[in-house]
Design an enzyme around this catalytic site. Structure first.
Site, PDB file in Angstrom:
ATOM      1  N   ARG A 101      29.196  -1.973  44.470  1.00 11.38           N
ATOM      2  CA  ARG A 101      29.118  -3.052  43.470  1.00 11.38           C
ATOM      3  C   ARG A 101      28.106  -2.711  42.371  1.00 11.38           C
ATOM      4  NH1 ARG A 101      32.718  -4.297  46.216  1.00 11.38           N
ATOM      5  NH2 ARG A 101      33.441  -6.368  46.839  1.00 11.38           N
TER       6      ARG A 101
ATOM      7  N   SER B 248      32.267 -13.426  46.240  1.00 15.07           N
ATOM      8  CA  SER B 248      31.026 -13.189  46.981  1.00 15.07           C
ATOM      9  C   SER B 248      29.835 -13.409  46.053  1.00 15.07           C
ATOM     10  CB  SER B 248      30.959 -11.749  47.484  1.00 15.07           C
ATOM     11  OG  SER B 248      32.050 -11.453  48.313  1.00 15.07           O
TER      12      SER B 248
ATOM     13  N   GLU C  17      25.275 -10.667  43.799  1.00 11.04           N
ATOM     14  CA  GLU C  17      26.272  -9.799  43.174  1.00 11.04           C
ATOM     15  C   GLU C  17      26.639 -10.418  41.826  1.00 11.04           C
ATOM     16  OE1 GLU C  17      30.722  -9.844  43.541  1.00 11.04           O
ATOM     17  OE2 GLU C  17      30.200  -8.689  45.325  1.00 11.04           O
TER      18      GLU C  17
HETATM   19  N1  EPU Z   1      31.754 -13.123  58.372  1.00 13.30           N
HETATM   20  C1  EPU Z   1      31.016 -14.141  58.949  1.00 13.30           C
HETATM   21  N2  EPU Z   1      31.149 -15.409  58.449  1.00 13.30           N
HETATM   22  C2  EPU Z   1      31.996 -15.705  57.434  1.00 13.30           C
HETATM   23  C3  EPU Z   1      32.768 -14.674  56.848  1.00 13.30           C
HETATM   24  C4  EPU Z   1      32.621 -13.376  57.330  1.00 13.30           C
HETATM   25  O1  EPU Z   1      30.251 -13.921  59.884  1.00 13.30           O
HETATM   26  O2  EPU Z   1      32.026 -16.877  57.021  1.00 13.30           O
HETATM   27  C5  EPU Z   1      31.561 -11.741  58.846  1.00 13.30           C
HETATM   28  C6  EPU Z   1      32.587 -11.299  59.844  1.00 13.30           C
HETATM   29  O3  EPU Z   1      31.924 -10.468  60.782  1.00 13.30           O
HETATM   30  C7  EPU Z   1      33.528 -10.445  59.008  1.00 13.30           C
HETATM   31  C8  EPU Z   1      32.572  -9.832  58.008  1.00 13.30           C
HETATM   32  O4  EPU Z   1      31.636 -10.861  57.759  1.00 13.30           O
HETATM   33  O5  EPU Z   1      34.149  -9.461  59.770  1.00 13.30           O
HETATM   34  C9  EPU Z   1      33.224  -9.365  56.727  1.00 13.30           C
HETATM   35  O6  EPU Z   1      33.863 -10.456  56.087  1.00 13.30           O
HETATM   36  P1  EPU Z   1      34.992 -10.234  54.982  1.00 13.30           P
HETATM   37  O7  EPU Z   1      36.005  -9.257  55.439  1.00 13.30           O
HETATM   38  O8  EPU Z   1      35.442 -11.586  54.549  1.00 13.30           O
HETATM   39  O9  EPU Z   1      34.244  -9.495  53.796  1.00 13.30           O
HETATM   40  P2  EPU Z   1      32.817  -9.664  53.095  1.00 13.30           P
HETATM   41  O10 EPU Z   1      31.942  -8.563  53.558  1.00 13.30           O
HETATM   42  O11 EPU Z   1      32.297 -11.057  53.234  1.00 13.30           O
HETATM   43  C10 EPU Z   1      33.495  -8.083  51.114  1.00 13.30           C
HETATM   44  C11 EPU Z   1      33.432  -8.127  49.631  1.00 13.30           C
HETATM   45  C12 EPU Z   1      34.566  -8.980  49.082  1.00 13.30           C
HETATM   46  C13 EPU Z   1      35.892  -8.380  49.522  1.00 13.30           C
HETATM   47  C14 EPU Z   1      35.916  -8.342  51.051  1.00 13.30           C
HETATM   48  C15 EPU Z   1      37.131  -7.638  51.592  1.00 13.30           C
HETATM   49  C16 EPU Z   1      31.097  -7.873  49.058  1.00 13.30           C
HETATM   50  C17 EPU Z   1      29.860  -8.536  48.557  1.00 13.30           C
HETATM   51  N3  EPU Z   1      32.165  -8.649  49.204  1.00 13.30           N
HETATM   52  O12 EPU Z   1      33.242  -9.424  51.576  1.00 13.30           O
HETATM   53  O13 EPU Z   1      34.512  -8.929  47.670  1.00 13.30           O
HETATM   54  O14 EPU Z   1      36.985  -9.146  49.053  1.00 13.30           O
HETATM   55  O15 EPU Z   1      34.754  -7.599  51.535  1.00 13.30           O
HETATM   56  O16 EPU Z   1      37.040  -6.273  51.360  1.00 13.30           O
HETATM   57  O17 EPU Z   1      31.076  -6.652  49.306  1.00 13.30           O
HETATM   58  C18 EPU Z   1      33.560 -10.015  45.787  1.00 13.30           C
HETATM   59  O18 EPU Z   1      32.937  -8.969  45.601  1.00 13.30           O
HETATM   60  O19 EPU Z   1      33.445 -11.026  45.035  1.00 13.30           O
HETATM   61  C19 EPU Z   1      34.443 -10.093  46.935  1.00 13.30           C
HETATM   62  C20 EPU Z   1      35.133 -11.198  47.242  1.00 13.30           C
END
Ligand code: EPU
Length: 340
Positions: free
Chosen positions: A166, A240, A336
């Protein structure tokens, strides 16, 4: 010049948080020549400038006292191809998902995992957009940009953008110095399917997909995103809010001893990336609502504007979340979203 300058313009429909602040001046930029003339105009030389795509990664906490340039340069064209690749150039104002759909329709692979990410093509390299195991840097060839202070045109190749998680040079040493005009991507004619991340495989199965294709992957990702991420048209948000923090392995092991269920993904040799959503949820924030703002109930990394909140209310919520994560885990969450 035929440039339409709007004064005291409400930015409410130009940011996905739906914050009602005003720009002193706003211009929608549809061509390079207009932009050049505007930048060189003495009346605008010394006032602050802000480049805006579709406002999907920004939080306004005050009126903007200068000139907001809303990027609206359109156009998608094929500029080159060989046996394996095709190079596609898109105007900075093209909607990102429109470009994804164009590529899928033409059988050009590489960005199907980045389906439905809000925002414009010009903003995509700024923060090296990524989702479901893919980042734009993997298909990035070059971008053209105008230097704000001189109006000079410059081409940045992949190395010149110094992409990170990012992150790019445009968020660091070149912050606020260039305006992206177009982006060229190098896409594959033979797809390399990327289905390892999260729920992609399970979703493809649930959709009874028999033969894998870039369209099927895109459909699966759209389905996953739509069920987790709130639609800004219904509920103001900017995806995010924080980046996922990276900590060193020793610290991760220390946390693991106390919180055995803590998720972590190895990142390079000595680093582990932890989902910020998990940290926020552990602090009890998930689904919490505070008057007009809150933390989304299906994804704890998303802050929402339920109705007519001020940017400062969202910023305060973010600060409180940062404080509790720092207190409980001794981890600093870095936004972010661009806070203005
Ligand atoms: N999780 C929780 N609680 C929640 C949601 C998620 O504990 O409410 C944990 C779970 O362990 C889950 C992990 O977080 O396995 C990852 O969650 P998720 O796959 O939803 O992805 P993220 O890490 O929260 C990142 C990006 C997103 C992107 C998704 C999918 C960043 C800051 N965000 O989110 O990007 O869509 O992965 O690849 O890296 C954005 O940048 O605006 C964005 C939406």
């Amino acid at each position: 010049m035929g440039i339409h300058i709007q004064k005291n313009f409400s930015l409410k429909s130009f940011n996905t948080f739906g914050i009602d602040v005003k720009a002193r001046y706003l211009v929608q930029v549809t061509g390079v020549q207009d932009l050049y003339e505007l930048l060189m105009d003495e009346a605008f030389k010394t006032i602050p400038k802000l480049m805006l795509g579709s406002g999907s990664n920004i939080l306004f906490t005050r009126n903007f006292p200068g000139l907001v340039l809303q990027m609206a340069i359109e156009g998608i064209e094929k500029v080159k191809e060989d046996d394996r690749y095709v190079w596609i150039k898109a105007g900075a104002g093209v909607n990102w998902h429109t470009l994804v759909v164009y590529c899928i329709d033409h059988g050009y692979a590489g960005i199907e995992n980045l389906s439905l990410i809000p925002g414009t093509v010009g903003a995509a390299p700024m923060q090296n957009i990524g989702a479901y195991g893919v980042e734009i840097k993997e298909v990035f060839e070059a971008l053209e940009a105008l230097e704000i202070s001189t109006g000079a045109l410059k081409v940045f190749d992949q190395a010149a953008c110094t992409f990170g998680y990012r992150d790019s040079i445009f968020k660091n040493t070149l912050k606020g110095k260039y305006i992206v005009l177009s982006v060229t991507l190098r896409l594959q004619k033979q797809p390399l399917f990327r289905t390892e991340y999260g729920a992609i495989k399970a979703t493809l199965e649930a959709m009874h997909v028999k033969e894998l294709s870039i369209k099927a992957i895109s459909d699966a990702i759209i389905r996953i995103r739509q069920c987790k991420l709130p639609d800004p048209k219904q509920m103001g948000n900017a995806g995010s809010f924080f980046k996922n923090p990276e900590i060193n392995t020793t610290n991760f092991e220390r946390l693991q001893a106390v919180y055995p269920t803590i998720p972590g993904y190895k990142h390079g040799q000595a680093k582990v990336k932890i989902p910020a959503a998990w940290l926020i949820e552990q602090c009890g924030w998930k689904g919490q609502r505070r008057d007009k703002v809150g933390v989304h109930d299906r994804q704890a990394l998303i802050l929402v504007n339920y109705k007519k909140a001020k940017g400062t209310e969202i910023k305060q919520l973010a600060l409180d979340i940062q404080a509790s994560v720092a207190h409980k885990f001794d981890i600093e969450l870095v936004p972010e979203v661009h806070i203005i």
